[in-house]
Design a protein around this motif. Structure first.
Motif: not given
Length: 504
Positions: A429-439, A460-462, A485-495
């Motif tokens: 799931a994590s690798s799939g979402l990371a690929r989506v953000l790359e696209l 992402l939560v499993h 929210y934590r991803a946004k706080a970390a500077g966005r554009n991430c998972l």
């Protein structure tokens, strides 16, 4: 003594008395003889009317009765001798009805009725009469036909009522199953070899067989009838046009009789072993969607009103498809986001409940991701709201393209989206979402010639990461939103996932 002064006794003893009496009877009087060994049979007496009506001489029949048997209709020949033998055995009266060929070659119904007598040599002699019963038979057949027609019409209308009820009571997702059942019941009722539905392309240049029923032993053709180019079928297209204008049925009684300019159609039908066919357009919401058809692999006789009956059948199918289309549109309006075309929150929540129930039954894991388009307010402020709508549409399209058939992508609200990934491990799931953000980062979006850079953040939560006692759709969505929210706080554009690390 002069004839007009003859005494009753003289008349009684006259040699021609029996023949004169027989001539005055409407039917044919006869005596019939069957030898004891049943090998010989004749008419010792038969009135001369037999020659007038049937064209066979009295002398011939006196010698051999088989000349009369040869005049019987082929369907009645086999029962004649057994009925005579049974009467000879029991000495019960003989009755037999048969069509007999007249002098002019036509057949007419007669009834034989006679009484048997056993002779001293063991042979049997019958005395009786052949009576013309044509009018009686015509009345009998007329009554039978009327009864049969009334029964046929009753069964047809019961069939239509039943099919209509099936369509009305079916769920939207069952439409294909109901159409298949519909074709099977229609094929059985009309005793044809193949029943089918074709759908036209938007421009009416191609057709596809979407549903088909075949009688046992008949080959299916659906596999070869997908996206068929019909631009070369000029005769067929003209027939379809005429049908729509005149509200009638395309009826090909004998494929071999198609005109020369229908050679392409004749060849296609011959390849499918079709000898005769009916086709009726299916009109949904005022537009020709396709056609309903029936094939016979043999040339046969058809009911005169079959076209009218099939129009009723096709109309029923059209109404069912029209109802399905309207219901589908209403359903889509309620579960699809009108701007992006993907599912909305209303659709998402019950699907997540289903995935959770499936996990609790089978242990098959799934994951939920909340995604947010970064700095979306700036897109609206700098490029305008139409540009923002365009970005939302492109982003939603990318998510939908990356989803498998069992996954769900939905617009949750504003620039927030949710993706539910079925049957995945936390790592996949994590690798799939990371690929989506790359696209998303690689997505090229332009609006009125202006390039718009798009990135997204995701949480992402499993399902295995939460306590079983607190598991619910709301808890999963809440945790995914917290990680977003934590991803946004970390500077966005991430998972952000369970590892609490941001993947840039």
């Amino acid at each position: 003594m002069a004839p007009d002064s003859a005494s009753p006794q003289d008349i009684e003893n006259s040699p021609g008395l029996l023949e004169e009496l027989a001539a005055g009877v409407p039917g044919i009087l006869f005596s019939y003889w069957l030898s004891a060994d049943t090998t010989r049979r004749s008419f010792p007496f038969i009135s001369s009317r037999v020659n007038d009506l049937l064209g066979v001489s009295v002398q011939t029949l006196k010698h051999d009765a088989r000349a009369m048997s040869s005049l019987l209709h082929p369907e009645e020949v086999s029962g004649l001798l057994p009925s005579l033998l049974e009467s000879a055995r029991t000495l019960e009266p003989w009755h037999y009805q048969a069509r007999i060929r007249l002098r002019d070659g036509t057949y007419r119904w007669f009834e034989g009725h006679s009484l048997p007598r056993r002779l001293d040599d063991g042979s049997t002699l019958w005395f009786g009469q052949f009576t013309d019963i044509q009018q009686h038979k015509e009345l009998e057949f007329g009554l039978r036909e009327s009864e049969a027609e009334a029964d046929y019409q009753l069964r047809f209308h019961k069939l239509i009522a039943s099919l209509s009820s099936d369509f009305i009571n079916s769920a939207i997702g069952d439409i294909d199953h109901e159409i298949s059942r519909f074709l099977a019941r229609i094929g059985g009722f009309f005793e044809v070899d193949r029943v089918y539905v074709y759908r036209f392309s938007e421009d009416l240049t191609r057709m596809t067989n979407t549903h088909e029923w075949c009688r046992q032993g008949v080959d299916e053709v659906r596999g070869t009838q997908q996206d068929v180019d019909i631009t070369g079928f000029q005769w067929w297209q003209q027939q379809t046009h005429d049908v729509l204008q005149q509200n009638r049925v395309v009826f090909i009684e004998d494929v071999r009789q198609l005109p020369e300019h229908a050679m392409a159609e004749r060849q296609l039908l011959a390849e499918q072993n079709v000898a005769a066919m009916f086709c009726i357009p299916i009109v949904v919401l005022g537009r020709v969607e396709g056609f309903f058809g029936m094939d016979s692999l043999t040339v046969r006789s058809w009911r005169r009103d079959l076209s009218d009956l099939l129009i009723l059948v096709a109309n029923l199918l059209s109404q069912a498809l029209e109802r399905y289309r309207l219901e589908q549109e209403l359903l889509n309006q309620s579960i699809l986001d009108p701007l992006t075309g993907i599912h909305n929150r209303r659709y998402l929540e019950p699907r997540v409940e289903e995935m959770l129930a499936h996990y609790q039954r089978t242990g098959e894991g799934f994951a939920l991701a909340m995604l947010d388009i970064d700095h979306f307010k700036q897109v609206n402020d700098v490029f305008g709201h139409l540009a923002g709508d365009h970005v939302l549409q492109r982003f939603a399209g990318l998510l939908q393209d990356q989803c498998r058939g069992t996954d769900i992508a939905a617009r949750y609200g504003g620039e927030e989206f949710v993706v539910a990934l079925a049957d995945v491990s936390p790592e996949s799931a994590s690798s799939g979402l990371a690929r989506v953000l790359e696209l998303v980062r690689a997505l090229e979006v332009t609006f009125h010639g202006q390039a718009i850079r798009v990135t997204a953040s995701a949480g992402l939560v499993h399902v295995t990461e939460l306590s079983p006692t607190s598991l619910s759709p709301d808890s999963l969505i809440t945790e995914a939103d917290r990680r977003l929210y934590r991803a946004k706080a970390a500077g966005r554009n991430c998972l952000v996932d369970a590892s609490a690390s941001s993947r840039l």
